[in-house]
Design a protein around this motif. Structure first.
Motif, PDB file in Angstrom:
ATOM      1  N   PHE A 112      53.266  -3.183  43.399  1.00 36.82           N
ATOM      2  CA  PHE A 112      52.200  -2.193  43.417  1.00 36.82           C
ATOM      3  C   PHE A 112      50.839  -2.800  43.094  1.00 36.82           C
ATOM      4  CE2 PHE A 112      55.933   0.288  43.179  1.00 36.82           C
ATOM      5  CZ  PHE A 112      55.625   1.555  43.633  1.00 36.82           C
ATOM      6  N   LEU A 142      68.413  -1.139  37.603  1.00 33.25           N
ATOM      7  CA  LEU A 142      68.433   0.116  38.357  1.00 33.25           C
ATOM      8  C   LEU A 142      69.355   0.003  39.561  1.00 33.25           C
ATOM      9  CD1 LEU A 142      64.705   1.235  38.284  1.00 33.25           C
ATOM     10  CD2 LEU A 142      66.605   2.150  36.987  1.00 33.25           C
ATOM     11  N   TYR A 197      58.651  -3.879  46.541  1.00 33.05           N
ATOM     12  CA  TYR A 197      57.296  -3.337  46.581  1.00 33.05           C
ATOM     13  C   TYR A 197      56.558  -3.765  45.324  1.00 33.05           C
ATOM     14  CZ  TYR A 197      53.773   0.326  47.516  1.00 33.05           C
ATOM     15  OH  TYR A 197      52.623   1.016  47.779  1.00 33.05           O
ATOM     16  N   ARG A 218      59.737  -9.781  38.943  1.00 35.11           N
ATOM     17  CA  ARG A 218      60.598  -8.600  38.957  1.00 35.11           C
ATOM     18  C   ARG A 218      60.936  -8.217  40.401  1.00 35.11           C
ATOM     19  NH1 ARG A 218      57.757  -3.582  36.524  1.00 35.11           N
ATOM     20  NH2 ARG A 218      56.544  -3.841  38.418  1.00 35.11           N
ATOM     21  N   HIS A 247      55.812  -8.632  24.516  1.00 35.32           N
ATOM     22  CA  HIS A 247      55.615  -7.388  25.246  1.00 35.32           C
ATOM     23  C   HIS A 247      54.411  -7.517  26.177  1.00 35.32           C
ATOM     24  CE1 HIS A 247      58.394  -5.856  22.225  1.00 35.32           C
ATOM     25  NE2 HIS A 247      58.652  -4.920  23.107  1.00 35.32           N
ATOM     26  N   ASN A 301      52.382  -2.268  36.594  1.00 34.74           N
ATOM     27  CA  ASN A 301      53.419  -1.293  36.233  1.00 34.74           C
ATOM     28  C   ASN A 301      54.533  -1.871  35.380  1.00 34.74           C
ATOM     29  OD1 ASN A 301      52.339   0.923  37.428  1.00 34.74           O
ATOM     30  ND2 ASN A 301      53.418   0.672  39.357  1.00 34.74           N
ATOM     31  N   LEU A 302      54.184  -2.739  34.459  1.00 36.09           N
ATOM     32  CA  LEU A 302      55.202  -3.213  33.523  1.00 36.09           C
ATOM     33  C   LEU A 302      55.446  -2.122  32.491  1.00 36.09           C
ATOM     34  CD1 LEU A 302      54.060  -6.906  32.969  1.00 36.09           C
ATOM     35  CD2 LEU A 302      55.731  -6.005  34.581  1.00 36.09           C
ATOM     36  N   LEU A 303      56.678  -2.017  32.013  1.00 34.00           N
ATOM     37  CA  LEU A 303      56.981  -1.003  31.011  1.00 34.00           C
ATOM     38  C   LEU A 303      56.571  -1.529  29.641  1.00 34.00           C
ATOM     39  CD1 LEU A 303      60.503   0.081  32.264  1.00 34.00           C
ATOM     40  CD2 LEU A 303      58.257   0.772  33.055  1.00 34.00           C
ATOM     41  N   PRO A 304      55.639  -0.835  28.977  1.00 36.59           N
ATOM     42  CA  PRO A 304      55.072  -1.387  27.748  1.00 36.59           C
ATOM     43  C   PRO A 304      56.089  -1.573  26.630  1.00 36.59           C
ATOM     44  CG  PRO A 304      54.313   0.865  28.121  1.00 36.59           C
ATOM     45  CD  PRO A 304      55.019   0.430  29.365  1.00 36.59           C
ATOM     46  N   TRP A 305      57.169  -0.798  26.651  1.00 40.82           N
ATOM     47  CA  TRP A 305      58.115  -0.876  25.537  1.00 40.82           C
ATOM     48  C   TRP A 305      59.191  -1.935  25.775  1.00 40.82           C
ATOM     49  CZ3 TRP A 305      57.491   3.431  28.637  1.00 40.82           C
ATOM     50  CH2 TRP A 305      58.480   3.632  29.588  1.00 40.82           C
ATOM     51  N   ARG A 306      59.185  -2.549  26.932  1.00 41.96           N
ATOM     52  CA  ARG A 306      60.185  -3.580  27.202  1.00 41.96           C
ATOM     53  C   ARG A 306      59.581  -4.965  27.046  1.00 41.96           C
ATOM     54  NH1 ARG A 306      64.679  -2.874  31.521  1.00 41.96           N
ATOM     55  NH2 ARG A 306      65.383  -0.770  31.074  1.00 41.96           N
ATOM     56  N   PHE A 343      64.417  -5.115  35.101  1.00 44.38           N
ATOM     57  CA  PHE A 343      64.361  -3.660  35.330  1.00 44.38           C
ATOM     58  C   PHE A 343      64.932  -3.270  36.697  1.00 44.38           C
ATOM     59  CE2 PHE A 343      61.692   0.240  36.264  1.00 44.38           C
ATOM     60  CZ  PHE A 343      62.412   1.064  35.429  1.00 44.38           C
ATOM     61  N   GLY A 344      64.471  -3.941  37.759  1.00 40.88           N
ATOM     62  CA  GLY A 344      64.946  -3.629  39.101  1.00 40.88           C
ATOM     63  C   GLY A 344      66.433  -3.914  39.254  1.00 40.88           C
ATOM     64  N   GLN A 349      68.675   7.903  35.871  1.00 40.23           N
ATOM     65  CA  GLN A 349      68.151   6.583  35.502  1.00 40.23           C
ATOM     66  C   GLN A 349      66.682   6.687  35.119  1.00 40.23           C
ATOM     67  OE1 GLN A 349      69.270   4.393  39.075  1.00 40.23           O
ATOM     68  NE2 GLN A 349      70.449   2.976  37.795  1.00 40.23           N
ATOM     69  N   ARG A 379      48.996  -1.962  40.753  1.00 41.76           N
ATOM     70  CA  ARG A 379      48.981  -2.201  39.307  1.00 41.76           C
ATOM     71  C   ARG A 379      50.292  -2.867  38.940  1.00 41.76           C
ATOM     72  NH1 ARG A 379      48.757   3.288  36.440  1.00 41.76           N
ATOM     73  NH2 ARG A 379      50.565   2.271  35.545  1.00 41.76           N
ATOM     74  N   LEU A 384      62.598   1.340  43.471  1.00 38.98           N
ATOM     75  CA  LEU A 384      63.713   0.454  43.130  1.00 38.98           C
ATOM     76  C   LEU A 384      65.044   1.193  43.218  1.00 38.98           C
ATOM     77  CD1 LEU A 384      62.052  -1.358  40.111  1.00 38.98           C
ATOM     78  CD2 LEU A 384      62.676  -2.398  42.273  1.00 38.98           C
TER      79      LEU A 384
END
Ligand SMILES: Nc1ncnc2c1ncn2[C@@H]1O[C@H](COP(=O)(O)OP(=O)(O)OP(=O)(O)O)[C@@H](O)[C@H]1O
Ligand SMILES: [Mg+2]
Lengths: 269, 256
Positions: free
Chosen positions: B82, B103, B80, B147, B131, B86-91, B99-100, A181, B84, A175
């Motif tokens: 993936f 960034l 992309y 995402r 979550h 790949n989600l961020l567990p704390w968000r 997220f993207g 970051q 998996r 990304l």
């Protein structure tokens, strides 16, 4: 959303849960109460020597006398100051070093053997060197404290930084994330738990550092009172200082625990 | 201009203990709005091709061009998804979706609202404040898709996006994604183990050989454009093609 009606089983579960929590707390208090009462009775009736073992009432008496004379605040504040400065500097620098080592795999590999050796070295062995370099004063105590805390901090935090899921990093990279970051949005939140537990460990270690430092050089502070009380066989003083130490360390631990709660709230856990 | 151009590509993974030849002599051109699937036995280098196209890894030799340029992580055209989620567990789900955008510094109100529209469409709007650990695998995969789509990428790279889902959800999501990709006129590359899935969605199917991956066959599909993936699956043509590709992969598996 939160104001849903729950089944009877849920309320039953909640009731059992809080009952269990209360009973754990009560038992904890009870254990302490029994311990103190036994200690008091045994030494009052001289079943154990009140000279060697002191007693809760004597400790309270000594503490209140010390409080009145201002000694309690004086010595406590000196040790607190050393502990706090040592804790803050070591944690701060340790964190910064861990960050730098996380950034550069090359530096990480270079520093690894040094960190391992420094970690296994008993820091008290450096006492004489520290005294010669920094003088037999508070500076030496703080340096001792820092040395004890900093290496563990670096190792723990670095370990946590590098343990972030590679797939998440690949995602962030795909990304377009830059190094900073990745650090701010992945590494740091991922390490939060470890950072808090490092802080907890550091609280304990800074007390060890400060007391050890005071054993070596000081003319004031709780560590000094302990040594002095031991030398003149004033067990009341030794016990009282120990109790004060326990109380202060618990307060500092509670502060960190509060910080942890705050963090968890911030990250919505 | 082709969206993807791969010429004489070789890729060897290096490690201190050994080297792994993952891909040999791949030549492939993908045009705008094409939907291409890559199938092949496990470990044949499918994910590797996607990583090369995003720029996560560089070719050992040969050339990869995306929109005429060497892939660049900082400024790529790919979304992309993936293998998996790949989600961020704390968000929370909502924050994961942004997220993207965060960034890439694209988190404008407009973009965020567009992403939220997608969550409505996929029945995820009531989970926005939850979550990832509170969601099922299928829901999580949808969040990951949103995402990816939130960035409005030119080229979608989908690495077995449906593998974690139950069959029913899988078919539904296939139709949905197919629709989005067609209406938004995106180019897509789908990696999958599911031959039927590949047949139901693609314009072309690339069959890779066992490792080191070479292109073993290319099938061009000519279904009528108004068939949905679900309808495609039921055609006689799809069944015949399935048998052909099945046999091709079966032959490859014997070599491993
Ligand atoms: N970082 C790496 N270092 C070394 N070898 C690797 C690396 N990544 C993949 N490989 C090897 O390269 C080959 C191709 O890997 P790849 O992940 O592209 O396969 P795949 O086709 O996606 O497999 P699967 O269907 O199981 O996902 C595999 O044999 C794998 O072991
Ligand atoms: Mg793969």
């Amino acid at each position: 959303m939160k104001r849903k009606k729950f089944s009877a089983a849920h309320y039953d579960y909640l009731r059992k849960y809080s009952l269990r929590k209360i009973s754990i707390l009560l038992t904890q208090i009870l254990v302490l109460a029994i311990f103190i009462t036994l200690w008091e009775l045994l030494s009052r009736y001289e079943i154990i020597s009140s000279f060697f073992f002191s007693s809760p009432s004597k400790i309270i008496k000594t503490a209140s006398e010390m409080f009145k004379s201002g000694e309690l605040v004086y010595h406590s504040s000196i040790t607190l100051k050393e502990t706090f400065i040592g804790f803050a500097i070591a944690t701060g620098i340790g964190f910064a070093v861990a960050f730098v080592l996380w950034c550069s795999t090359f530096l990480r590999s270079v520093s690894e053997p040094y960190l391992v050796v420094l970690n296994s070295l008993p820091k008290i062995a450096l006492g004489p060197i520290i005294i010669i370099w920094f003088g037999a004063g508070q500076k030496a105590i703080i340096v001792m404290c820092i040395l004890i805390v900093i290496i563990v901090t670096i190792l723990n935090i670095l370990n946590s930084f590098t343990s972030c899921d590679k797939q998440l990093i690949a995602l962030a990279k795909s990304l377009g994330a830059n190094k900073l970051q990745i650090f701010a949005k992945l590494i740091l939140p991922n390490s939060l738990k470890d950072i808090v537990s490092t802080l907890k460990i550091n609280v304990g270690l800074s007390w060890i550092g400060a007391i050890m430092g005071e054993y070596l050089v000081s003319r004031a502070g709780l560590g000094y009172l302990l040594i002095y009380g031991g030398q003149v066989f004033n067990l009341n003083l030794v016990m009282t200082s120990t109790v004060i130490l326990c109380v202060l360390a618990s307060i500092m631990y509670l502060l960190v625990a509060m910080f942890e709660k705050l963090m968890n709230k911030f990250y919505g856990k | 201009m082709s969206v993807v151009e791969i010429k004489n590509l070789n890729l060897i993974y290096q490690s201190t203990k050994s080297e792994t030849e993952a891909l040999t002599d791949i030549n492939l051109t993908i045009e705008k709005e094409e939907f291409v699937s890559i199938v092949g036995p496990s470990g044949c280098g499918k994910t590797t091709i996607l990583s090369l196209i995003t720029g996560l890894i560089k070719p050992t030799s040969g050339q990869v061009l995306v929109m005429g340029k060497t892939p660049n992580l900082k400024n790529n055209f790919c979304g992309y998804m993936f293998q998996r989620d790949n989600l961020l567990p704390w968000r929370t789900i909502e924050k994961n979706i942004y997220f993207g955008l965060e960034l890439k510094k694209l988190a404008s109100k407009e973009r965020k609202e567009k992403a939220l529209d997608l969550t409505n469409k996929y029945g995820l709007s009531e989970f926005l404040k939850k979550h990832p650990s509170e969601l099922s695998g299928g829901m999580r995969q949808r969040v990951a898709l949103i995402r990816t789509l939130a960035l409005q990428p030119e080229l979608l790279l989908l690495d077995e996006p449906f593998s974690a889902l139950d069959y029913q959800t899988r078919l539904e999501l296939c139709d949905d994604i197919f629709n989005i990709i067609k209406t938004e006129q995106k180019t897509a590359i789908l990696v999958t183990h599911d031959i039927q899935e590949a047949i139901s969605m693609s314009d072309r199917i690339i069959v890779l050989s066992a490792r080191p991956g070479k292109i073993k066959a290319i099938h061009t599909l000519d279904f009528s454009p108004d068939l949905t993936p679900f309808e495609r699956r039921k055609t006689e043509k799809a069944k015949q093609l399935f048998d052909v590709i099945w046999q091709e992969i079966q032959n490859e598996k014997k070599k491993i």
